[in-house]
Design an enzyme around this catalytic site. Structure first.
Site, mmCIF file in Angstrom:
data_model
loop_
_atom_site.group_PDB
_atom_site.id
_atom_site.type_symbol
_atom_site.label_atom_id
_atom_site.label_comp_id
_atom_site.label_asym_id
_atom_site.label_seq_id
_atom_site.Cartn_x
_atom_site.Cartn_y
_atom_site.Cartn_z
ATOM 1 C CB THR A 46 -4.833 4.846 -2.131
ATOM 2 O OG1 THR A 46 -5.300 6.020 -1.485
ATOM 3 C CG2 THR A 46 -5.764 4.490 -3.269
ATOM 4 C CE1 TYR A 135 -2.424 11.063 -1.832
ATOM 5 C CE2 TYR A 135 -3.477 9.322 -0.577
ATOM 6 C CZ TYR A 135 -2.901 9.768 -1.754
ATOM 7 O OH TYR A 135 -2.813 8.927 -2.839
ATOM 8 N NE ARG A 140 -6.271 6.290 -5.910
ATOM 9 C CZ ARG A 140 -6.656 5.097 -6.334
ATOM 10 N NH1 ARG A 140 -7.885 4.682 -6.104
ATOM 11 N NH2 ARG A 140 -5.821 4.312 -6.991
ATOM 12 C CB ILE A 206 4.342 8.975 -0.261
ATOM 13 C CG1 ILE A 206 4.860 9.583 1.049
ATOM 14 C CG2 ILE A 206 3.613 7.655 0.034
ATOM 15 C CD1 ILE A 206 3.772 9.967 2.032
#
Length: 291
Positions: A46, A135, A140, A206
């Protein structure tokens, strides 16, 4: 997948002022992170503004990062979407030789049920040529991949090896850590709760903030993995204001403003994103100068 324990960073895609991919700046970003202790790099996530990149630009980004990395640390490639067939096709068509795993986001916009999310990743897992990192980022995607769904996938498919958990919910994270198989990695995808997740048994992060403060953030994660909470929290609270700053007006506009203050790349983002306000830029510049 021990190479995914520690600090990974979701790399930006630097652009020139005329919105072209800035390969020289991207090379600097890669070297900056490797030289300051990052454990692995995540490509075309992203934060890379990958949805605004053409097919040829994505390949340019991949080629640039592979060349800059020169096999020094593991790479993870982002391949995800809300069309299951298209995700599978891209995974099979891309040359994944240089990648340790694929990061695949839960389907966005469609808002599938938990069964739909399960079937999406089940189909991918059976066809994927590399290990899969799920993920979950409800902010989002508009849907939350619940622990029950993740645990089911983790138990059913050996190729699903980890999750980047970015719901920002420490209780949900703990349910994943306690409920998933022992060798399944629960990776933080939320910078502010990374340390609590690691101390609770998570495998690392991450990160977005980690790519602009790689030395400090990766050291915090290492201390957390070693259960040295007091020392780790000293670093956390030092960096915490910057975490608020970089997300205040959207990612990656904020983190690119930090890179700009560091003199590593420019602040340009592509529409529909816009750069940070002058007020936020002043706060970021001041923080970087005093860090």
């Amino acid at each position: 997948m021990k190479e995914l324990i520690g600090t990974g960073v979701a790399l930006i895609t630097p652009f020139t002022e005329d919105y072209k991919v800035d390969t020289e700046a991207l090379t600097r970003v890669v070297n900056f992170n490797i030289e300051n202790g990052i454990d692995y790099l995540v490509v075309l996530g992203t934060t890379a503004e990958s949805v605004t990149l053409s097919k040829s630009e994505k390949q340019l980004v991949i080629d640039t990062i592979i060349a800059a990395n020169n096999s020094r640390i593991p790479l993870v490639l982002g391949i995800g979407g809300n069309d299951t067939r298209a995700v599978i096709n891209e995974m099979q068509e891309r040359d994944l030789t240089h990648f340790a795993a694929v990061l695949s986001v839960s389907p966005m916009y469609n808002k599938p049920t938990q069964e739909g999310i399960y079937q999406h990743f089940a189909a991918i897992a059976q066809m994927a040529p590399k290990p899969i990192i799920l993920y979950n980022v409800p902010g989002r995607t508009a849907s939350n991949m619940l622990p029950e769904t993740v645990i089911r996938l983790a138990n059913d498919f050996e190729s699903i090896v980890a999750i980047k958990e970015a719901a920002g919910d420490i209780v949900q994270a703990m349910r994943l850590i306690s409920g998933c198989p022992k060798d399944f990695l629960v990776i933080s995808g939320d910078d502010m709760v990374t340390l609590p997740m690691v101390l609770a048994g998570g495998a690392g992060v991450i990160s977005v903030i980690g790519e602009v403060f790689p030395k400090e953030f990766s050291q915090m994660v290492r201390l957390g993995l070693d259960k040295k909470a007091v020392e780790a929290y000293k670093i956390h609270y030092k960096i915490a204001p910057a975490i608020d700053y970089i997300f205040a007006e959207g990612n990656p506009a904020g983190v690119k403003a930090v890179f700009n203050a560091l003199g590593i790349c420019g602040p340009t983002v592509r529409l529909p994103l816009v750069g940070v306000s002058e007020n936020l830029k002043a706060k970021i510049d001041s923080f970087v100068a005093s860090f």
